[in-house]
Design a protein around this motif. Structure first.
Motif, mmCIF file in Angstrom:
data_model
loop_
_atom_site.group_PDB
_atom_site.id
_atom_site.type_symbol
_atom_site.label_atom_id
_atom_site.label_comp_id
_atom_site.label_asym_id
_atom_site.label_seq_id
_atom_site.Cartn_x
_atom_site.Cartn_y
_atom_site.Cartn_z
ATOM 1 N N ILE A 1 -2.190 -12.351 -10.140
ATOM 2 C CA ILE A 1 -0.747 -12.507 -9.935
ATOM 3 C C ILE A 1 -0.458 -12.936 -8.497
ATOM 4 N N ILE A 2 -1.100 -12.277 -7.537
ATOM 5 C CA ILE A 2 -0.885 -12.621 -6.129
ATOM 6 C C ILE A 2 -1.276 -14.067 -5.863
ATOM 7 N N ILE A 3 -2.418 -14.497 -6.374
ATOM 8 C CA ILE A 3 -2.891 -15.862 -6.122
ATOM 9 C C ILE A 3 -1.989 -16.891 -6.788
ATOM 10 N N VAL A 4 -1.663 -16.688 -8.060
ATOM 11 C CA VAL A 4 -0.836 -17.658 -8.786
ATOM 12 C C VAL A 4 0.556 -17.755 -8.168
ATOM 13 N N VAL A 5 1.183 -16.631 -7.882
ATOM 14 C CA VAL A 5 2.527 -16.651 -7.292
ATOM 15 C C VAL A 5 2.477 -17.230 -5.880
ATOM 16 N N GLY A 6 1.444 -16.897 -5.124
ATOM 17 C CA GLY A 6 1.310 -17.449 -3.770
ATOM 18 C C GLY A 6 1.133 -18.951 -3.771
ATOM 19 N N ILE A 7 0.286 -19.461 -4.655
ATOM 20 C CA ILE A 7 0.090 -20.914 -4.756
ATOM 21 C C ILE A 7 1.374 -21.587 -5.221
ATOM 22 N N GLU A 8 2.030 -20.979 -6.197
ATOM 23 C CA GLU A 8 3.298 -21.547 -6.680
ATOM 24 C C GLU A 8 4.327 -21.593 -5.557
ATOM 25 N N GLN A 9 4.358 -20.548 -4.750
ATOM 26 C CA GLN A 9 5.326 -20.488 -3.650
ATOM 27 C C GLN A 9 5.042 -21.580 -2.618
ATOM 28 N N CYS B 1 2.480 -6.143 -5.703
ATOM 29 C CA CYS B 1 1.136 -6.269 -6.262
ATOM 30 C C CYS B 1 0.071 -5.910 -5.233
ATOM 31 N N PHE B 2 0.296 -6.251 -3.980
ATOM 32 C CA PHE B 2 -0.664 -5.908 -2.921
ATOM 33 C C PHE B 2 -0.750 -4.394 -2.732
ATOM 34 N N VAL B 3 0.388 -3.721 -2.732
ATOM 35 C CA VAL B 3 0.385 -2.259 -2.600
ATOM 36 C C VAL B 3 -0.321 -1.627 -3.798
ATOM 37 N N LEU B 4 -0.027 -2.114 -5.000
ATOM 38 C CA LEU B 4 -0.687 -1.590 -6.197
ATOM 39 C C LEU B 4 -2.186 -1.880 -6.164
ATOM 40 N N LEU B 5 -2.548 -3.053 -5.644
ATOM 41 C CA LEU B 5 -3.963 -3.392 -5.505
ATOM 42 C C LEU B 5 -4.665 -2.426 -4.567
ATOM 43 N N SER B 6 -3.992 -2.026 -3.510
ATOM 44 C CA SER B 6 -4.567 -1.036 -2.590
ATOM 45 C C SER B 6 -4.760 0.299 -3.291
ATOM 46 N N LEU B 7 -3.770 0.727 -4.053
ATOM 47 C CA LEU B 7 -3.871 2.009 -4.753
ATOM 48 C C LEU B 7 -4.987 2.009 -5.787
ATOM 49 N N VAL B 8 -5.089 0.941 -6.558
ATOM 50 C CA VAL B 8 -6.154 0.885 -7.558
ATOM 51 C C VAL B 8 -7.507 0.725 -6.869
ATOM 52 N N LEU C 1 15.207 -5.293 -9.979
ATOM 53 C CA LEU C 1 14.633 -4.261 -10.846
ATOM 54 C C LEU C 1 14.914 -2.884 -10.265
ATOM 55 N N PRO C 2 14.997 -1.872 -11.100
ATOM 56 C CA PRO C 2 15.154 -0.515 -10.567
ATOM 57 C C PRO C 2 13.931 -0.139 -9.715
ATOM 58 N N THR C 3 14.172 0.491 -8.578
ATOM 59 C CA THR C 3 13.063 0.811 -7.672
ATOM 60 C C THR C 3 12.090 1.811 -8.277
ATOM 61 N N TRP C 4 12.547 2.640 -9.196
ATOM 62 C CA TRP C 4 11.636 3.614 -9.787
ATOM 63 C C TRP C 4 10.511 2.936 -10.553
ATOM 64 N N THR C 5 10.722 1.690 -11.010
ATOM 65 C CA THR C 5 9.658 0.998 -11.741
ATOM 66 C C THR C 5 8.453 0.723 -10.845
ATOM 67 N N TYR C 6 8.670 0.583 -9.540
ATOM 68 C CA TYR C 6 7.549 0.420 -8.603
ATOM 69 C C TYR C 6 6.950 1.777 -8.254
ATOM 70 N N PHE C 7 7.808 2.746 -8.043
ATOM 71 C CA PHE C 7 7.362 4.063 -7.594
ATOM 72 C C PHE C 7 6.555 4.800 -8.667
ATOM 73 N N PHE D 1 4.082 3.841 -10.249
ATOM 74 C CA PHE D 1 2.655 3.569 -10.138
ATOM 75 C C PHE D 1 1.956 4.518 -9.175
ATOM 76 N N GLY D 2 2.678 5.115 -8.242
ATOM 77 C CA GLY D 2 2.084 6.070 -7.303
ATOM 78 C C GLY D 2 1.472 7.264 -8.007
ATOM 79 N N PRO D 3 2.252 7.985 -8.823
ATOM 80 C CA PRO D 3 1.655 9.117 -9.545
ATOM 81 C C PRO D 3 0.510 8.688 -10.470
ATOM 82 N N PHE D 4 0.659 7.527 -11.079
ATOM 83 C CA PHE D 4 -0.390 7.062 -11.995
ATOM 84 C C PHE D 4 -1.707 6.835 -11.260
ATOM 85 N N PHE D 5 -1.665 6.070 -10.156
ATOM 86 C CA PHE D 5 -2.907 5.723 -9.475
ATOM 87 C C PHE D 5 -3.496 6.900 -8.701
ATOM 88 N N PHE D 6 -2.664 7.751 -8.110
ATOM 89 C CA PHE D 6 -3.214 8.927 -7.438
ATOM 90 C C PHE D 6 -3.734 9.938 -8.459
#
Length: 163
Positions: A22-30, A51-58, A125-131, A133-138
Motif C-alpha cells: 500500500i505504501i509503495i503503490v500510493v507513494g508511486i501514484e502520488q 500504514c507506516f505506523v501499523l507496519l512498525s507495530l506489526v 474516517l473516524p479516528t478510532w478506526t486507526y486506534f 490497531f494498537g490493542p490488536f498488534f500489542f
C-alpha cells in the motif's frame, strides 16, 4: 487446524507485505500525479503515514515471533547459564507486562476516540478506526511473547533456546 497453523506461521508476514505494498503503490501514484499532472490527493500522505505506523507495530510482533528483537547480548558472555535463564525469564516477563499494559491503555484510548466522534482531516474516517490497531498488534505481541518465550520454559528440551 491447518488454517490456524498457516495463520500462526504467516500472519505478520502477510500484513507486512500488504502494508508495504500500500505504501509503495500510493507513494508511486502520488509522485506520478504530482509531477505529471500537477495534482495532489489529500488522502495519500495520511494513508501512507497510518500504514507506516501499523507496519512498525506489526514489525514488533514479527521480531518477537522470529526472536530477533533487540537484546543486550553482552549479558550472555558475563552470566553463568542458570543466571542467564533467570535474566531471560525476567526480561520476558517485563516485556509481557509492558505489552499487556499498552494493550489495556490503548483499548481505553480507542474507546475515548470512539466516544469523541472525531474524524481524520484528509480521509474523513473516524479516528478510532486507526486506534483499534494498537490493542490488536500489542495483544498479538503479548501472544508471541507467551508463545515463543514463556511456554518453551515449561517444555522439556535438550538445549535451552535462551542460551
Amino acid at each position: 487446524m491447518k488454517a490456524l497453523k498457516l495463520i500462526d506461521k504467516y500472519l505478520e508476514e502477510v500484513i507486512t507485505i500488504l502494508l508495504f505494498s500500500i505504501i509503495i503503490v500510493v507513494g508511486i501514484e502520488q509522485v506520478i500525479t504530482r509531477y505529471l499532472f500537477s495534482f495532489v490527493h489529500s488522502w495519500s500522505e495520511e494513508l501512507m503515514r497510518v500504514c507506516f505506523v501499523l507496519l512498525s507495530l506489526v514489525g514488533f510482533s514479527l521480531c518477537e515471533k522470529k526472536l530477533q528483537h533487540v537484546r543486550v547480548e553482552v549479558i550472555k558472555l558475563i552470566l553463568p547459564p542458570r543466571l542467564l535463564v533467570a535474566a531471560n525469564v525476567f526480561s520476558s516477563a517485563v516485556f509481557l507486562i509492558f505489552c499487556l499494559l499498552v494493550t489495556h491503555y490503548s483499548v481505553k484510548i480507542t474507546a475515548m476516540q470512539f466516544k469523541s466522534s472525531q474524524i481524520t482531516a484528509a480521509m474523513g474516517l473516524p479516528t478510532w478506526t486507526y486506534f483499534v490497531f494498537g490493542p490488536f498488534f500489542f495483544g498479538l505481541m503479548a501472544f508471541r511473547i507467551i508463545q515463543k518465550e514463556i511456554l518453551p520454559l515449561f517444555r522439556p528440551q535438550k538445549e535451552s533456546r535462551m542460551m
